[in-house]
Design a protein around this motif. Structure first.
Motif, PDB file in Angstrom:
ATOM      1  N   PHE B  21     -15.023 -16.371  23.759  1.00 23.31           N
ATOM      2  CA  PHE B  21     -14.868 -17.575  22.936  1.00 23.31           C
ATOM      3  C   PHE B  21     -15.112 -18.803  23.811  1.00 23.31           C
ATOM      4  O   PHE B  21     -14.681 -18.836  24.969  1.00 23.31           O
ATOM      5  CB  PHE B  21     -13.456 -17.649  22.329  1.00 23.31           C
ATOM      6  N   ALA B  23     -13.732 -21.563  24.211  1.00 22.98           N
ATOM      7  CA  ALA B  23     -12.512 -22.374  24.102  1.00 22.98           C
ATOM      8  C   ALA B  23     -11.561 -21.924  25.199  1.00 22.98           C
ATOM      9  O   ALA B  23     -11.581 -20.750  25.596  1.00 22.98           O
ATOM     10  CB  ALA B  23     -11.862 -22.175  22.736  1.00 22.98           C
ATOM     11  N   PRO B  24     -10.736 -22.846  25.702  1.00 21.36           N
ATOM     12  CA  PRO B  24      -9.808 -22.460  26.775  1.00 21.36           C
ATOM     13  C   PRO B  24      -8.697 -21.537  26.268  1.00 21.36           C
ATOM     14  O   PRO B  24      -8.378 -21.515  25.081  1.00 21.36           O
ATOM     15  CB  PRO B  24      -9.247 -23.802  27.251  1.00 21.36           C
ATOM     16  N   HIS B  26      -5.464 -21.482  26.361  1.00 25.08           N
ATOM     17  CA  HIS B  26      -4.265 -21.934  25.627  1.00 25.08           C
ATOM     18  C   HIS B  26      -4.564 -22.168  24.151  1.00 25.08           C
ATOM     19  O   HIS B  26      -3.685 -21.973  23.300  1.00 25.08           O
ATOM     20  CB  HIS B  26      -3.628 -23.174  26.284  1.00 25.08           C
ATOM     21  N   LEU B  27      -5.810 -22.544  23.825  1.00 24.02           N
ATOM     22  CA  LEU B  27      -6.150 -22.755  22.410  1.00 24.02           C
ATOM     23  C   LEU B  27      -6.372 -21.428  21.679  1.00 24.02           C
ATOM     24  O   LEU B  27      -5.998 -21.280  20.517  1.00 24.02           O
ATOM     25  CB  LEU B  27      -7.381 -23.655  22.272  1.00 24.02           C
ATOM     26  N   VAL B  28      -6.965 -20.460  22.393  1.00 23.43           N
ATOM     27  CA  VAL B  28      -7.136 -19.133  21.769  1.00 23.43           C
ATOM     28  C   VAL B  28      -5.752 -18.537  21.516  1.00 23.43           C
ATOM     29  O   VAL B  28      -5.477 -17.991  20.444  1.00 23.43           O
ATOM     30  CB  VAL B  28      -8.006 -18.191  22.642  1.00 23.43           C
ATOM     31  N   LYS B  30      -3.030 -20.126  20.921  1.00 17.51           N
ATOM     32  CA  LYS B  30      -2.457 -20.832  19.761  1.00 17.51           C
ATOM     33  C   LYS B  30      -3.045 -20.274  18.460  1.00 17.51           C
ATOM     34  O   LYS B  30      -2.309 -20.031  17.491  1.00 17.51           O
ATOM     35  CB  LYS B  30      -2.771 -22.331  19.897  1.00 17.51           C
ATOM     36  N   ALA B  31      -4.365 -20.050  18.448  1.00 13.17           N
ATOM     37  CA  ALA B  31      -5.044 -19.598  17.226  1.00 13.17           C
ATOM     38  C   ALA B  31      -4.652 -18.175  16.819  1.00 13.17           C
ATOM     39  O   ALA B  31      -4.737 -17.823  15.648  1.00 13.17           O
ATOM     40  CB  ALA B  31      -6.553 -19.696  17.405  1.00 13.17           C
ATOM     41  N   VAL B  32      -4.222 -17.353  17.803  1.00 12.26           N
ATOM     42  CA  VAL B  32      -3.872 -15.968  17.459  1.00 12.26           C
ATOM     43  C   VAL B  32      -2.367 -15.755  17.276  1.00 12.26           C
ATOM     44  O   VAL B  32      -1.946 -14.676  16.890  1.00 12.26           O
ATOM     45  CB  VAL B  32      -4.422 -14.935  18.504  1.00 12.26           C
TER      46      VAL B  32
END
Lengths: 122, 160
Positions: B21, B23-24, B26-28, B30-32
């Motif tokens: 992905f 994206a960094p 910490h954002l992945v 958050k998304a999962v």
């Protein structure tokens, strides 16, 4: 069986989720009725009935060994079995494409990842 | 588009899904782990996610209830390990086959602005794994059958 009847039998056989699961199992190697019964919450006679439908559709064949009669997937049906895996992979791929969209939105609001063009040097 | 790879080793009750992905980490993460976000990507468009309950802590439960034209189906499990922002171990149960419990490990590997997501699934048997693969693509298969049926009906009308 003529071609049209064979096609009907194949589609009817594939329309059932248990039979599709049996085929997916056989794609990894031959198995006896007992081995096929274990993962499903069905009786052995119920599994045998499904196997007869699959055999009639030409999707599997049964060994001659009278006691074990192992089931194996027919070569022509192997293409269908690998299609199973491809469809399963695609399920995840599509899920991750949607996750990409969510991440794009998170990135746009995250101070650490906001577009560097917007960063102002002091 | 980043490629999704699926490894299904023959004779082993495991499967592995890998995807990069842009994206960094910490954002992945958050998304999962955020139900309102998972709600937006987990289910295919033809399936409605009626509820998405996630008690993200060790021992906490998760349950997703889906509805498609074929009816309602639930998925559930329990979190066994939560190590933010890189690792979750959870059980996975497809409710129509409740005795078959799979163990899913999701790992997020950080590489600067990118993250590799790896899902390792261990099923109780090779047969159970294959049944899971077959059930996972069931919705698509059913759609294909519905389309086929529509085509056949059209041909019948044309022939009449």
């Amino acid at each position: 069986m003529n071609a049209a009847a064979r096609l009907d039998a194949t589609f009817a056989a594939l329309a059932d989720p248990t039979r599709r699961a049996i085929l997916a199992r056989l794609a990894t190697g031959e198995a006896t009725v007992t081995e096929l019964t274990a993962p499903f919450q069905l009786s052995q006679p119920a599994i045998s009935k499904h196997l007869k439908v699959l055999e009639r559709a030409g999707l599997i064949s049964r060994g001659r060994d009278a006691t074990r009669r192992p089931c194996r997937i027919e070569a022509a049906a192997l293409g269908e079995a690998s299609a199973y895996l491809e469809r399963y992979r695609r399920l995840w791929a599509e899920r991750f494409t949607r996750l990409d969209a969510v991440l794009d939105e998170l990135k746009a609001h995250d101070p650490a990842t906001r577009s560097p063009k917007k960063a102002v040097k002091r | 588009m980043n490629e999704t790879t699926l490894e299904v080793p023959p004779g082993q009750p495991t499967l592995k899904i890998t995807r990069w992905f842009d994206a960094p980490q910490h954002l992945v993460w958050k998304a999962v782990t955020t139900p309102a976000l998972v709600q937006r990507w987990w289910a295919p468009p033809c399936v409605e996610l009626l509820s998405c309950e996630m008690d993200v802590r060790v021992g906490g439960a998760w349950r997703f209830l889906t509805r498609s034209p074929q009816g309602e189906v639930g998925f559930r499990g329990e979190y066994r390990e939560i190590a933010p922002p890189h690792r979750i171990v959870q059980t996975f149960i497809f409710e129509p086959i409740p005795d078959s419990v799979a163990i899913e490990t999701m790992t997020l590997i950080a590489d600067g602005a990118r993250t590799q997501l790896v899902v390792d699934v261990v099923h109780p048997s090779v047969a159970a794994r294959d049944a899971h693969v077959a059930s996972g693509m069931e919705t698509g298969m059913r759609q294909a059958h519905a389309q086929l049926e529509a085509i056949v009906q059209e041909l019948q009308r044309a022939a009449a």
